[in-house]
Design a protein around this motif. Structure first.
Motif, PDB file in Angstrom:
ATOM      1  N   THR A 221       0.847  -1.184   0.000  1.00  0.00           N
ATOM      2  CA  THR A 221       0.000   0.000   0.000  1.00  0.00           C
ATOM      3  C   THR A 221       0.890   1.243   0.000  1.00  0.00           C
ATOM      4  OG1 THR A 221      -1.796  -1.119   1.196  1.00  0.00           O
ATOM      5  CG2 THR A 221      -1.784   1.287   1.237  1.00  0.00           C
ATOM      6  N   GLY A 222       0.648   2.123  -0.942  1.00  0.00           N
ATOM      7  CA  GLY A 222       1.470   3.331  -1.081  1.00  0.00           C
ATOM      8  C   GLY A 222       1.809   3.571  -2.536  1.00  0.00           C
ATOM      9  N   LYS A 223       2.916   4.299  -2.802  1.00  0.00           N
ATOM     10  CA  LYS A 223       3.332   4.571  -4.179  1.00  0.00           C
ATOM     11  C   LYS A 223       4.053   3.353  -4.747  1.00  0.00           C
ATOM     12  CE  LYS A 223       4.844   8.622  -5.332  1.00  0.00           C
ATOM     13  NZ  LYS A 223       5.704   9.831  -5.523  1.00  0.00           N
TER      14      LYS A 223
ATOM     15  N   TYR B  45      -3.040   0.159  -3.615  1.00  0.00           N
ATOM     16  CA  TYR B  45      -3.714  -0.351  -2.424  1.00  0.00           C
ATOM     17  C   TYR B  45      -3.457  -1.841  -2.312  1.00  0.00           C
ATOM     18  CZ  TYR B  45      -6.015   4.148  -2.468  1.00  0.00           C
ATOM     19  OH  TYR B  45      -6.249   5.497  -2.466  1.00  0.00           O
ATOM     20  N   GLY B  46      -3.258  -2.318  -1.108  1.00  0.00           N
ATOM     21  CA  GLY B  46      -2.863  -3.704  -0.900  1.00  0.00           C
ATOM     22  C   GLY B  46      -3.972  -4.716  -0.903  1.00  0.00           C
ATOM     23  N   ILE B  47      -5.213  -4.280  -0.714  1.00  0.00           N
ATOM     24  CA  ILE B  47      -6.313  -5.242  -0.634  1.00  0.00           C
ATOM     25  C   ILE B  47      -7.616  -4.591  -1.052  1.00  0.00           C
ATOM     26  CG2 ILE B  47      -6.990  -4.764   1.770  1.00  0.00           C
ATOM     27  CD1 ILE B  47      -7.284  -7.862   2.076  1.00  0.00           C
ATOM     28  N   TYR B  48      -8.529  -5.411  -1.497  1.00  0.00           N
ATOM     29  CA  TYR B  48      -9.897  -4.977  -1.778  1.00  0.00           C
ATOM     30  C   TYR B  48     -10.825  -6.105  -1.368  1.00  0.00           C
ATOM     31  CZ  TYR B  48     -14.196  -3.631  -4.092  1.00  0.00           C
ATOM     32  OH  TYR B  48     -15.515  -3.302  -4.334  1.00  0.00           O
ATOM     33  N   TYR B  49     -11.958  -5.773  -0.797  1.00  0.00           N
ATOM     34  CA  TYR B  49     -12.942  -6.775  -0.405  1.00  0.00           C
ATOM     35  C   TYR B  49     -14.319  -6.288  -0.831  1.00  0.00           C
ATOM     36  CZ  TYR B  49     -13.518  -3.391   3.350  1.00  0.00           C
ATOM     37  OH  TYR B  49     -13.705  -2.226   4.043  1.00  0.00           O
ATOM     38  N   LYS B  50     -15.248  -7.201  -0.960  1.00  0.00           N
ATOM     39  CA  LYS B  50     -16.596  -6.871  -1.376  1.00  0.00           C
ATOM     40  C   LYS B  50     -17.356  -6.297  -0.185  1.00  0.00           C
ATOM     41  CE  LYS B  50     -20.469  -8.802  -4.018  1.00  0.00           C
ATOM     42  NZ  LYS B  50     -21.040 -10.041  -4.604  1.00  0.00           N
ATOM     43  N   GLY B  51     -17.600  -4.999  -0.226  1.00  0.00           N
ATOM     44  CA  GLY B  51     -18.206  -4.311   0.914  1.00  0.00           C
ATOM     45  C   GLY B  51     -19.550  -4.867   1.341  1.00  0.00           C
ATOM     46  N   GLY B  52     -20.358  -5.290   0.370  1.00  0.00           N
ATOM     47  CA  GLY B  52     -21.680  -5.807   0.702  1.00  0.00           C
ATOM     48  C   GLY B  52     -21.632  -7.105   1.485  1.00  0.00           C
TER      49      GLY B  52
ATOM     50  N   TYR C  50      -5.771  -0.451   4.376  1.00  0.00           N
ATOM     51  CA  TYR C  50      -4.980  -0.740   3.180  1.00  0.00           C
ATOM     52  C   TYR C  50      -5.866  -1.033   1.965  1.00  0.00           C
ATOM     53  CZ  TYR C  50      -1.836  -1.165   7.064  1.00  0.00           C
ATOM     54  OH  TYR C  50      -1.138  -0.908   8.236  1.00  0.00           O
ATOM     55  N   ALA C  51      -7.137  -0.665   2.064  1.00  0.00           N
ATOM     56  CA  ALA C  51      -8.086  -0.831   0.964  1.00  0.00           C
ATOM     57  C   ALA C  51      -8.449   0.539   0.384  1.00  0.00           C
ATOM     58  CB  ALA C  51      -9.343  -1.536   1.463  1.00  0.00           C
ATOM     59  N   PRO C  52      -8.904   0.600  -0.864  1.00  0.00           N
ATOM     60  CA  PRO C  52      -9.307   1.877  -1.467  1.00  0.00           C
ATOM     61  C   PRO C  52     -10.431   2.533  -0.685  1.00  0.00           C
ATOM     62  CG  PRO C  52      -9.145   0.151  -3.127  1.00  0.00           C
ATOM     63  CD  PRO C  52      -9.073  -0.531  -1.794  1.00  0.00           C
ATOM     64  N   PRO C  53     -10.471   3.853  -0.639  1.00  0.00           N
ATOM     65  CA  PRO C  53     -11.587   4.543   0.018  1.00  0.00           C
ATOM     66  C   PRO C  53     -12.906   4.113  -0.636  1.00  0.00           C
ATOM     67  CG  PRO C  53      -9.821   6.078  -0.483  1.00  0.00           C
ATOM     68  CD  PRO C  53      -9.472   4.793  -1.175  1.00  0.00           C
ATOM     69  N   GLY C  54     -13.903   3.857   0.171  1.00  0.00           N
ATOM     70  CA  GLY C  54     -15.199   3.455  -0.365  1.00  0.00           C
ATOM     71  C   GLY C  54     -15.384   1.963  -0.490  1.00  0.00           C
ATOM     72  N   SER C  55     -14.384   1.178  -0.098  1.00  0.00           N
ATOM     73  CA  SER C  55     -14.504  -0.280  -0.226  1.00  0.00           C
ATOM     74  C   SER C  55     -15.700  -0.817   0.546  1.00  0.00           C
ATOM     75  CB  SER C  55     -13.223  -0.960   0.269  1.00  0.00           C
ATOM     76  OG  SER C  55     -12.135  -0.661  -0.555  1.00  0.00           O
TER      77      SER C  55
END
Length: 309
Positions: A227-229, A238-245, A293-298
């Motif tokens: 996570t970072g540049k 971003y290091g991770i993404y998950y399904k918010g729902g 470490y997830a995108p804003p709004g995940s």
């Protein structure tokens, strides 16, 4: 292809496929589903075409089998907006079934997840379909609205070994008069949760790939490091993404990974929850930290629109 902020920026995602059940009911085949339901079908079929189809069925002495489906099922083929690939509609199931059962015409009735339990209850009480998808089978069975399928399974000599171990047992339920769990529905969709990750991003950050069965701690450390540049692209990463729902399901998975359980019981009045257990609290705190470490709004399902492109 034009690069945007979230292009290839997610190291790995957690995905879930829902499991559902089909149960059968009894109905008068001359009874039509109401216009209120038709407005929720997400299908191009019109009321007039359905009526015409029923007239044809009467002329050819075909029986009509009405099947209710919940979720993203579509009658016709659709095109994926990102990949451009064709997603087959359930018309292929209709064609295959009718080929093997020429005296039966299948009519699918798709509906959304919104208030699906109440809608399904209303449909069952009104005898609007013959086969139902019932994710909330424990709730509906407890009201005495369903009949156990074991006698029919034995009569038809249906081979339940076609299912994965525990797939039927995991969805058994109890009616108001039952003293033990019964089979009220048979699964028609498999269920699993899995992790996807982009090896290229791991290579760019020089982070080792995940092990075959990664622990939550291993996933956390990898996400933190990436996570970072981005050291190669210079873009925000971003290091991770998950399904918010499905974040509640993810927390439950974490709880189980830490040795905990959701609770126990089958009937509503018997249920006991472990929501304040040490494992559940640890899972919640872990998810809060991982979210950094997830995108804003995940949490609201945003930030991963271009994953896989």
């Amino acid at each position: 292809m034009k690069h945007v902020k979230f292009k290839r920026c997610l190291a790995f995602v957690i995905t879930m496929v829902m499991l559902s059940l089909l149960v059968t009911g009894c109905k008068d085949n001359t009874k039509n589903a109401g216009n209120d339901l038709l407005s929720d079908q997400q299908t191009t079929k019109s009321t007039q075409s359905t009526q015409n189809e029923e007239k044809v069925n009467k002329q050819t002495d075909k029986a009509t089998l009405k099947v209710q489906l919940i979720g993203d099922f579509m009658i016709e083929d659709t095109t994926d907006k990102i990949s451009g690939k064709t997603n087959l509609g359930v018309h292929v199931l209709k064609k295959e079934f009718e080929k093997n059962n020429p005296d039966i015409n299948v009519e699918f009735i798709p509906m959304s997840w919104d208030d699906y339990t109440q809608k399904t209850q209303a449909m069952i009480m009104a005898n609007e379909c013959d086969v139902y998808q019932v994710p909330a089978i424990a709730n509906i069975a407890s009201q005495g609205m369903l009949e156990p399928l074991k006698p029919y399974i034995e009569k038809d000599k249906f081979d339940t070994s076609v299912y994965f171990d525990g797939q039927i047992e995991g969805w058994m339920a109890m009616g108001p008069e039952d003293t033990e769990l019964q089979i009220y529905g048979l699964p028609f969709i498999g269920d699993t949760r899995f992790i996807e990750y982009d090896k290229k991003i791991f290579d760019e950050w020089k982070v080792p790939y995940l092990s075959e069965s990664p622990t939550p701690e291993e996933i956390f450390e990898a996400a933190k490091k990436m996570t970072g540049k981005n050291p190669v692209t210079g873009k925000e990463n971003y290091g991770i993404y998950y399904k918010g729902g499905d974040v509640a399901d993810t927390v439950m998975n974490l709880c189980e990974a830490f040795g905990g359980t959701w609770g126990s019981g089958v009937r509503w009045k018997e249920l006991q929850y472990n929501f304040d257990s040490p494992e559940m609290i640890k899972a919640l705190k872990f998810m809060i930290e991982l979210n950094k470490y997830a995108p804003p709004g995940s949490i609201s399902g945003q930030g991963g629109e271009l994953w896989g492109t």
